[in-house]
Design a protein around this motif. Sequence first.
Motif, PDB file in Angstrom:
ATOM      1  N   GLN A 377       0.828  -1.208   0.000  1.00 12.42           N
ATOM      2  CA  GLN A 377       0.000   0.000   0.000  1.00 12.42           C
ATOM      3  C   GLN A 377       0.863   1.260   0.000  1.00 12.42           C
ATOM      4  N   LEU A 378       1.939   1.264   0.767  1.00  9.90           N
ATOM      5  CA  LEU A 378       2.814   2.434   0.780  1.00  9.90           C
ATOM      6  C   LEU A 378       3.519   2.600  -0.562  1.00  9.90           C
ATOM      7  N   ARG A 379       3.911   1.510  -1.179  1.00 13.04           N
ATOM      8  CA  ARG A 379       4.560   1.616  -2.492  1.00 13.04           C
ATOM      9  C   ARG A 379       3.591   2.165  -3.534  1.00 13.04           C
ATOM     10  N   THR A 380       2.350   1.705  -3.503  1.00  9.03           N
ATOM     11  CA  THR A 380       1.360   2.239  -4.445  1.00  9.03           C
ATOM     12  C   THR A 380       1.115   3.722  -4.189  1.00  9.03           C
ATOM     13  N   THR A 381       1.051   4.114  -2.924  1.00 11.55           N
ATOM     14  CA  THR A 381       0.870   5.529  -2.602  1.00 11.55           C
ATOM     15  C   THR A 381       2.047   6.352  -3.097  1.00 11.55           C
ATOM     16  N   ALA A 382       3.270   5.833  -2.923  1.00  2.76           N
ATOM     17  CA  ALA A 382       4.451   6.555  -3.400  1.00  2.76           C
ATOM     18  C   ALA A 382       4.435   6.704  -4.917  1.00  2.76           C
ATOM     19  N   GLN A 383       4.002   5.684  -5.637  1.00  5.01           N
ATOM     20  CA  GLN A 383       3.926   5.800  -7.090  1.00  5.01           C
ATOM     21  C   GLN A 383       2.899   6.853  -7.507  1.00  5.01           C
ATOM     22  N   THR A 384       1.766   6.888  -6.823  1.00  4.66           N
ATOM     23  CA  THR A 384       0.738   7.888  -7.149  1.00  4.66           C
ATOM     24  C   THR A 384       1.238   9.295  -6.865  1.00  4.66           C
ATOM     25  N   LEU A 385       1.896   9.486  -5.728  1.00  2.00           N
ATOM     26  CA  LEU A 385       2.412  10.810  -5.389  1.00  2.00           C
ATOM     27  C   LEU A 385       3.529  11.220  -6.336  1.00  2.00           C
TER      28      LEU A 385
END
Length: 673
Positions: A377-385
């Motif tokens: 989840q954190l990796r997906t959030t980092a990609q979106t940001l």
Amino acid sequence: MWDADHNAARAAARRPGARDGDPGLGAEPPAAGGDGTGGRRGRDGRGAARRGPAAGEHPPADVGDARAAAEVGYRAPESGVPAVPTAPPPGSTVATEAAAARDRGGDRLRFVGAATRRIARGIDLDEIVLGLCRATVPTFADAILVYLRDPLPVGDERPVGPVVLRLRRTDRIPLDPDTESGRLPLLPSQPDLSPAVGGGPAAELCEVEAGGPLNEVLRGVRPVFGDSSAARAALPELLGDHTSVATGQRTVLAPLRGRRRVIGAAVFVRRPDRPPFEPDDLLVAAQLATHTALGVDKAVLYGREVYIADELQRTMLPDSLPQPTGVRLASRYLPAAETARVGGDWYDAIPLPGNRVALVVGDVMGHSMTSAAIMGQLRTTAQTLAGLDLPPQEVLHHLDEQAQRLGTDRMATCLYAVYDPVAHRIMVANAGHPPPLLLHRGGRAEVLRVPPGAPIGVGGVDFEAVELDAPAGATLMLYTDGLVESRMRDVWTGIEQLRERLTATARLTGPNPPPLEPLCDEVLDMLGPGDRDDDVALLAARFEGIAPSDVAYWFLDPKAQTAGQARRLARRALARWDLDELTDAVELLVSEVVTNAVRYAERPVTLRLLRTDVLRCEVGDDVPQLPRLRQARPSDEGGRGLYLVNRMARRWGATRLSTGKVVWFELAMPPRS
């Protein structure tokens, strides 16, 4: 001696005319005196009588085994005399058989204990089946065949279709080459193993017929001898019609039943020159089959968990890294152990507008499925940001908020860096992560001074970003604490060892930077056998940059004449780069993109051309709305600009920035003569 005297007293009691005072019913048996008088006063009158056990009492028994007790004979009552058990005299046949039975029972118990321990040591399917074979051959049987369902059911799965058994493994006692009668045929698929069957190799596949004899034996669960009526009909179905087994009680067919269903069968065989199986051996076979089946169930569940863990880890980490212009990337990931394949460490490389790239490495506490899920989840959030092109400190701030939404105890460290190959600069922000290392082209390695910050999930903490030089030929090393910290060393000692390892490796290649992939392998070699306390993620970036001579950059005012100005500037840059073949296409596409930008922009529009392995054109403005490709109607006067870009460009796209957007397209370079 007591038995002999007691029998004599009983015989005297049955004699006609027995006098009072003679040993009879209820009389005390003579004591075993040393003078042989049997407790009566001797001729000289000096022998004092001693009392022995009362009538009906049992002397201390030498036989403590239940099986030996069963061998003790009981006489029927005669002439009103109660039955008295008679123990077999030492050295008699009954005592010898009782002792042999005790020895055989003890041997069986010891064998079952050792065999089950060996089977239980296995953790995967092959180890458990091999443990059964090695434990039973040659101690219990001369040969063994193990059949398992194909495919093996997992948990509560209900297999569809018929039940198919596949020969998983066989084993046997090595025979003397001259013993032709006992030679065992070899299996084509397993030339090193063979079953003790005659007539040919055993069948490798067997489809269990519903209601057939093999199905009935498997449903019965209990092992059966090969000469029983049920086994005589089931064995040909299992082994094949062209095979045969030893006659008599020299074959045991044992179903393998797991927690919920029968998962296979085992066949134990003894050669004709060995003693046949005994009825108690069926209990041994049942114990072996039960422990093997439970172990197979355990191995199947463990294999499913390993598969899920591997798939989860594989999907959480990037399959391959991008190779943007101006930087080369390499990565490594090592789990903490074979039994803990998933963890919270991750890395990522995200292309950004302007040939920039975001480099991310993070570590969630723990090595469980939960840690891996939070990491995803954190990796997906980092990609979106990163797609929003936010500054590194803003990215960490939003990751901190996301971690708090996931739970109060969701802690992680993260390092986020953005490399600009045109400016040869890197911007780094840290959230409680070990600092990165920079290996310069000359071989000097340094620890970058980056504010450490607080871990993600703490909340209410400001993150700070620093901008540093990223010279061409330098290598940036991002890693997790599993590489530098262990029970044997603290984190700063490990960082210093890593810096020394990078310096020593760079000396081997002289003035040229070491190759990136071997460099990553060399870094992982610093991990000793006892240093794998945590999983390790490693991301290496070799900065190559883009030369200033390959970049053309302009600011254009949003006016009606801007499109023509953009065409002239692009034509001059192409002429300077000897790319006149692309002039017509570039002028047309630049005109269309710049016209769309100046129509809505209020601030100056940027135009940049980059010459790398492709020709890239970027047009930026302060309008956040992204253009969308649409099919223009015949009556429309506009709306065909992006259609032309889509047809003529090699690739194109639009990226929203914090200050607006960038529309870009790429054209393939013309072939060089």
